[in-house]
Design a protein around this motif. Structure first.
Motif, PDB file in Angstrom:
ATOM      1  N   GLU A   1      -1.136  40.977  15.283  1.00 63.06           N
ATOM      2  CA  GLU A   1      -1.434  40.140  16.438  1.00 63.06           C
ATOM      3  C   GLU A   1      -2.587  39.208  16.069  1.00 63.06           C
ATOM      4  N   PRO A   2      -2.761  38.086  16.796  1.00 62.35           N
ATOM      5  CA  PRO A   2      -3.812  37.130  16.436  1.00 62.35           C
ATOM      6  C   PRO A   2      -5.209  37.736  16.349  1.00 62.35           C
ATOM      7  N   ALA A   3      -5.520  38.722  17.178  1.00 61.66           N
ATOM      8  CA  ALA A   3      -6.856  39.339  17.141  1.00 61.66           C
ATOM      9  C   ALA A   3      -7.173  39.915  15.768  1.00 61.66           C
ATOM     10  N   ASN A   4      -6.139  40.310  15.027  1.00 62.57           N
ATOM     11  CA  ASN A   4      -6.362  40.907  13.706  1.00 62.57           C
ATOM     12  C   ASN A   4      -6.889  39.910  12.681  1.00 62.57           C
ATOM     13  N   LEU A   5      -6.897  38.617  13.031  1.00 63.82           N
ATOM     14  CA  LEU A   5      -7.412  37.631  12.078  1.00 63.82           C
ATOM     15  C   LEU A   5      -8.871  37.909  11.738  1.00 63.82           C
ATOM     16  N   ILE A   6      -9.606  38.509  12.665  1.00 61.54           N
ATOM     17  CA  ILE A   6     -11.009  38.833  12.400  1.00 61.54           C
ATOM     18  C   ILE A   6     -11.114  39.876  11.290  1.00 61.54           C
ATOM     19  N   GLU A   7     -10.327  40.943  11.377  1.00 60.82           N
ATOM     20  CA  GLU A   7     -10.348  41.969  10.325  1.00 60.82           C
ATOM     21  C   GLU A   7      -9.836  41.399   9.001  1.00 60.82           C
ATOM     22  N   ILE A   8      -8.787  40.594   9.063  1.00 62.37           N
ATOM     23  CA  ILE A   8      -8.242  39.983   7.842  1.00 62.37           C
ATOM     24  C   ILE A   8      -9.302  39.129   7.167  1.00 62.37           C
ATOM     25  N   SER A   9     -10.012  38.335   7.950  1.00 58.64           N
ATOM     26  CA  SER A   9     -11.033  37.458   7.373  1.00 58.64           C
ATOM     27  C   SER A   9     -12.179  38.243   6.748  1.00 58.64           C
ATOM     28  N   LYS A  10     -12.560  39.348   7.367  1.00 59.48           N
ATOM     29  CA  LYS A  10     -13.647  40.161   6.811  1.00 59.48           C
ATOM     30  C   LYS A  10     -13.251  40.757   5.466  1.00 59.48           C
ATOM     31  N   ILE A  11     -12.033  41.283   5.398  1.00 61.53           N
ATOM     32  CA  ILE A  11     -11.560  41.909   4.154  1.00 61.53           C
ATOM     33  C   ILE A  11     -11.438  40.875   3.040  1.00 61.53           C
ATOM     34  N   LEU A  12     -10.825  39.742   3.341  1.00 62.49           N
ATOM     35  CA  LEU A  12     -10.589  38.733   2.304  1.00 62.49           C
ATOM     36  C   LEU A  12     -11.876  38.020   1.915  1.00 62.49           C
TER      37      LEU A  12
END
Length: 319
Positions: A282-293
């Motif tokens: 879901e779009p909210a997961n972009l925050i976690e994705i950005s932190k990891i990458l």
């Protein structure tokens, strides 16, 4: 300094843009968008899959249950001053996805349904004409020779070249539409990369300006060629997967001037350290994705989001 600095400043209210997601496929739409807004993911590029998907997305603007939380940005708006951090604002795209071609246009005997092709192309162009102020990009379009297609019952009697030729009907119609309306193009590419590069060069020569490969899965070594062609590449959650070393390598080697972040929600959810792979995206997961990458780049998530936002706005032709 860019006049958009307010959107990219390093503060808790930074606007976060999801470069590619599927609005009409999200579960519990209002709740999902509320979760995104709480994490400052307040805008994104809505993927266009087929005509009926574009129409379904447009219908949401007339849903009274969503009016308080969802809006579609129009080219008549002053975009810089149109964002509301309490609403999810969408840049709509309109496409003919290669993974739908074999289901829509090929009969079980392997022959083309020429009447359906003609009707779909006509409807595609009419939807674009009727909603030209709300459609910001053309796509998804492209080429796909994945096993899901090759093993489909409609494709049993077809060669890979046959499938490419049929998908090319959709691709060339989308490219012509992008040229006619001066719109950028969102690419879905799951085919041999020599073919993909060839078709990208063809489209650029025809007059397409901005192009973006969403959910990039190609070889890292192709990124130099793509950078020289000024092709944007968007990366989702796949590089967060522990075993996805090739995807992560491509993300790391992508020219930062052409690199963007997406979720491709609800598909391809991230793998969170200490939690595991989520069941849906879901779009909210972009925050976690950005932190990891961002950690793999030795950058902060804010720096990565800022860069991705700027590239997405540049891809859309907003600045």
């Amino acid at each position: 300094m860019s006049s958009w600095e307010g959107f990219f400043c390093l503060n808790p209210n930074i606007l976060v843009l999801d470069s590619h997601f599927h609005l009409n496929y999200l579960n519990s739409l209002k709740l999902t968008l509320e979760k995104a807004i709480k994490k400052n993911v307040v805008t994104g590029i809505v993927a266009g899959v087929w005509n009926e998907d574009t129409l379904e997305n447009l219908s949401f603007s007339m849903d009274p249950n969503l009016n308080s939380i969802l809006c579609f940005l129009s080219k008549e708006m002053d975009i810089k001053n149109s964002f509301d951090l309490n609403k999810f604002s969408c840049f709509l795209s309109h496409g003919l996805h290669p993974m739908y071609v074999h289901e829509k246009w090929i009969l079980e005997n392997g022959k083309l349904n020429n009447e359906k092709i003609s009707n779909d192309l006509s409807e595609f162009n009419q939807i674009l004409l009727n909603n030209k102020n709300k459609i910001w990009a053309i796509g998804e379009t492209g080429f796909d020779l994945s096993n899901d297609i090759l093993k489909h019952k409609n494709c049993n009697s077809l060669t890979k070249q046959n499938l490419i030729e049929i998908q090319n009907i959709a691709f060339e119609n989308c490219i012509q539409a992008a040229i006619n309306y001066k719109l950028p193009v969102i690419l879905h590419l799951r085919a041999p990369w020599n073919l993909c590069i060839q078709k990208i060069k063809w489209a650029k020569n025809q007059g397409v300006n901005n192009m973006m490969i969403h959910c990039y899965s190609g070889p890292a070594e192709e990124l130099k060629i793509l950078s020289k062609l000024s092709i944007y590449c968007s990366f989702g959650a796949v590089p967060t997967w522990q075993k996805a070393t090739k995807n992560r390598d491509a993300f790391l080697k992508c020219d930062p001037l052409f690199r963007m972040l997406e979720t491709d929600s609800p598909d391809l959810p991230p793998e969170i350290p200490g939690v595991g792979k989520l069941t849906e995206n879901e779009p909210a997961n972009l925050i976690e994705i950005s932190k990891i990458l961002a950690a793999h780049l030795n950058k902060t998530d804010i720096e990565l989001i800022k860069s991705s936002n700027e590239n997405a706005f540049r891809f859309l032709g907003i600045f």
